[in-house]
Design a protein around this motif. Structure first.
Motif, mmCIF file in Angstrom:
data_model
loop_
_atom_site.group_PDB
_atom_site.id
_atom_site.type_symbol
_atom_site.label_atom_id
_atom_site.label_comp_id
_atom_site.label_asym_id
_atom_site.label_seq_id
_atom_site.Cartn_x
_atom_site.Cartn_y
_atom_site.Cartn_z
ATOM 1 N N ASP A 73 -28.864 -0.839 29.148
ATOM 2 C CA ASP A 73 -28.771 -1.808 28.061
ATOM 3 C C ASP A 73 -27.414 -1.606 27.393
ATOM 4 O O ASP A 73 -27.042 -0.470 27.058
ATOM 5 N N SER A 74 -26.673 -2.677 27.191
ATOM 6 C CA SER A 74 -25.321 -2.565 26.627
ATOM 7 C C SER A 74 -25.312 -2.035 25.199
ATOM 8 O O SER A 74 -24.271 -1.640 24.688
ATOM 9 N N ARG A 75 -26.489 -2.007 24.540
ATOM 10 C CA ARG A 75 -26.570 -1.506 23.164
ATOM 11 C C ARG A 75 -26.940 -0.028 23.097
ATOM 12 O O ARG A 75 -27.040 0.530 22.011
ATOM 13 N N SER A 76 -27.113 0.615 24.242
ATOM 14 C CA SER A 76 -27.546 2.016 24.254
ATOM 15 C C SER A 76 -26.432 2.941 23.761
ATOM 16 O O SER A 76 -25.247 2.616 23.852
ATOM 17 N N ALA A 77 -26.832 4.103 23.274
ATOM 18 C CA ALA A 77 -25.867 5.076 22.746
ATOM 19 C C ALA A 77 -24.879 5.519 23.817
ATOM 20 O O ALA A 77 -23.700 5.719 23.539
ATOM 21 N N LYS A 78 -25.339 5.641 25.057
ATOM 22 C CA LYS A 78 -24.433 6.111 26.111
ATOM 23 C C LYS A 78 -23.295 5.139 26.360
ATOM 24 O O LYS A 78 -22.191 5.549 26.712
ATOM 25 N N VAL A 79 -23.533 3.851 26.153
ATOM 26 C CA VAL A 79 -22.468 2.854 26.336
ATOM 27 C C VAL A 79 -21.371 3.075 25.300
ATOM 28 O O VAL A 79 -20.185 3.087 25.636
ATOM 29 N N ALA A 80 -21.755 3.264 24.051
ATOM 30 C CA ALA A 80 -20.766 3.526 22.990
ATOM 31 C C ALA A 80 -20.028 4.835 23.254
ATOM 32 O O ALA A 80 -18.813 4.938 23.076
ATOM 33 N N GLU A 81 -20.762 5.851 23.715
ATOM 34 C CA GLU A 81 -20.136 7.139 24.000
ATOM 35 C C GLU A 81 -19.126 7.026 25.139
ATOM 36 O O GLU A 81 -18.020 7.571 25.061
ATOM 37 N N TYR A 132 -33.927 -5.394 29.494
ATOM 38 C CA TYR A 132 -32.601 -5.900 29.123
ATOM 39 C C TYR A 132 -32.672 -7.189 28.301
ATOM 40 O O TYR A 132 -31.641 -7.717 27.906
ATOM 41 N N LEU A 133 -33.893 -7.661 28.046
ATOM 42 C CA LEU A 133 -34.070 -8.887 27.272
ATOM 43 C C LEU A 133 -34.637 -8.624 25.879
ATOM 44 O O LEU A 133 -34.695 -9.526 25.059
ATOM 45 N N SER A 134 -35.058 -7.403 25.627
ATOM 46 C CA SER A 134 -35.660 -7.061 24.339
ATOM 47 C C SER A 134 -34.662 -7.266 23.204
ATOM 48 O O SER A 134 -33.485 -6.938 23.335
ATOM 49 N N THR A 135 -35.155 -7.770 22.101
ATOM 50 C CA THR A 135 -34.290 -7.906 20.919
ATOM 51 C C THR A 135 -34.148 -6.578 20.185
ATOM 52 O O THR A 135 -33.313 -6.449 19.298
ATOM 53 N N THR A 136 -34.972 -5.606 20.556
ATOM 54 C CA THR A 136 -34.913 -4.285 19.937
ATOM 55 C C THR A 136 -34.001 -3.378 20.760
ATOM 56 O O THR A 136 -34.251 -3.152 21.942
ATOM 57 N N PRO A 137 -32.925 -2.873 20.177
ATOM 58 C CA PRO A 137 -32.024 -1.979 20.918
ATOM 59 C C PRO A 137 -32.717 -0.673 21.298
ATOM 60 O O PRO A 137 -33.660 -0.257 20.618
ATOM 61 N N PRO A 138 -32.259 -0.011 22.349
ATOM 62 C CA PRO A 138 -32.828 1.284 22.721
ATOM 63 C C PRO A 138 -32.734 2.278 21.569
ATOM 64 O O PRO A 138 -31.720 2.363 20.890
#
Length: 195
Positions: A73-81, A132-138
């Motif tokens: 999910d593009s909103r996951s913490a690992k993406v930002a890291e 990947y469609l959830s409106t709730t981020p991981p």
């Protein structure tokens, strides 16, 4: 099945042979849900320099380009890291093979483009599409079922992305009663660390 792999292992005498077998096992893990390397641990560096680790699912392994892919999910913490610190480590362990891999990689986060769209066309038909469609981020607090369904029905935006790991080094360790063996691939090729 175990006997077949044991025979192959016994015939692996050079680091190059081991490297070829590693990539075969990685490719097999992408299609075999029971392969122990299907779910490696991905370690990244957090914003304060701390190390974060989590289990991920290996999706593709390309020996020619030395690239591994993971979906997220593009909103996951690992993406930002990874956006701040793209160097990461994947750790694989197989009890059956008695092999550990520590794979150093530079990871790019792909959120758009023809490759992402082509993969999403397949993923969106699967049961995991909802991830990947959830409106709730991981990692966010869960909504009630009715709130989540209403939000999903109104938006249906995809947060699908691909972590594309360009392998920079592989540290291979084989545990055996007759003596452990270790080899490393980095830049100019394989070399024994513990033959």
């Amino acid at each position: 099945m175990y006997g077949i792999h044991r025979t192959m292992k016994d015939q692996l005498h050079s680091p190059d042979e081991i490297g070829q077998q590693i990539w075969k096992e990685l490719a097999r893990a992408c299609v075999d849900r029971h392969h122990e390397w299907r779910t490696p641990v991905l370690a990244t560096t957090g914003p304060g320099g701390e190390v974060n680790a989590r289990t991920v699912v290996l999706r593709t392994a390309n020996a020619t380009s030395c690239v591994l892919e993971i979906y997220t999910d593009s909103r996951s913490a690992k993406v930002a890291e990874l956006a701040s610190h793209p160097n990461a480590m994947l750790v694989f362990w197989s009890t059956r093979l008695k092999w550990q891999l520590r794979v150093g990689a530079s990871i790019a986060v792909l959120t758009e483009g023809p490759h992402v769209q082509a993969v999403w066309q397949r993923v969106k038909l699967s049961a995991s599409a909802g991830d990947y469609l959830s409106t709730t981020p991981p990692g966010a607090a869960l909504q009630t079922n009715s709130d989540a369904l209403a939000a999903n029905a109104s938006e249906q935006r995809s947060y699908f992305s691909i972590l594309q790991a360009q392998v920079t080094e592989i540290d291979w360790l084989e545990l055996a009663r007759t003596g452990h063996r270790r080899a490393k691939l980095k830049g100019d090729g394989w070399r024994w660390l513990t033959p």
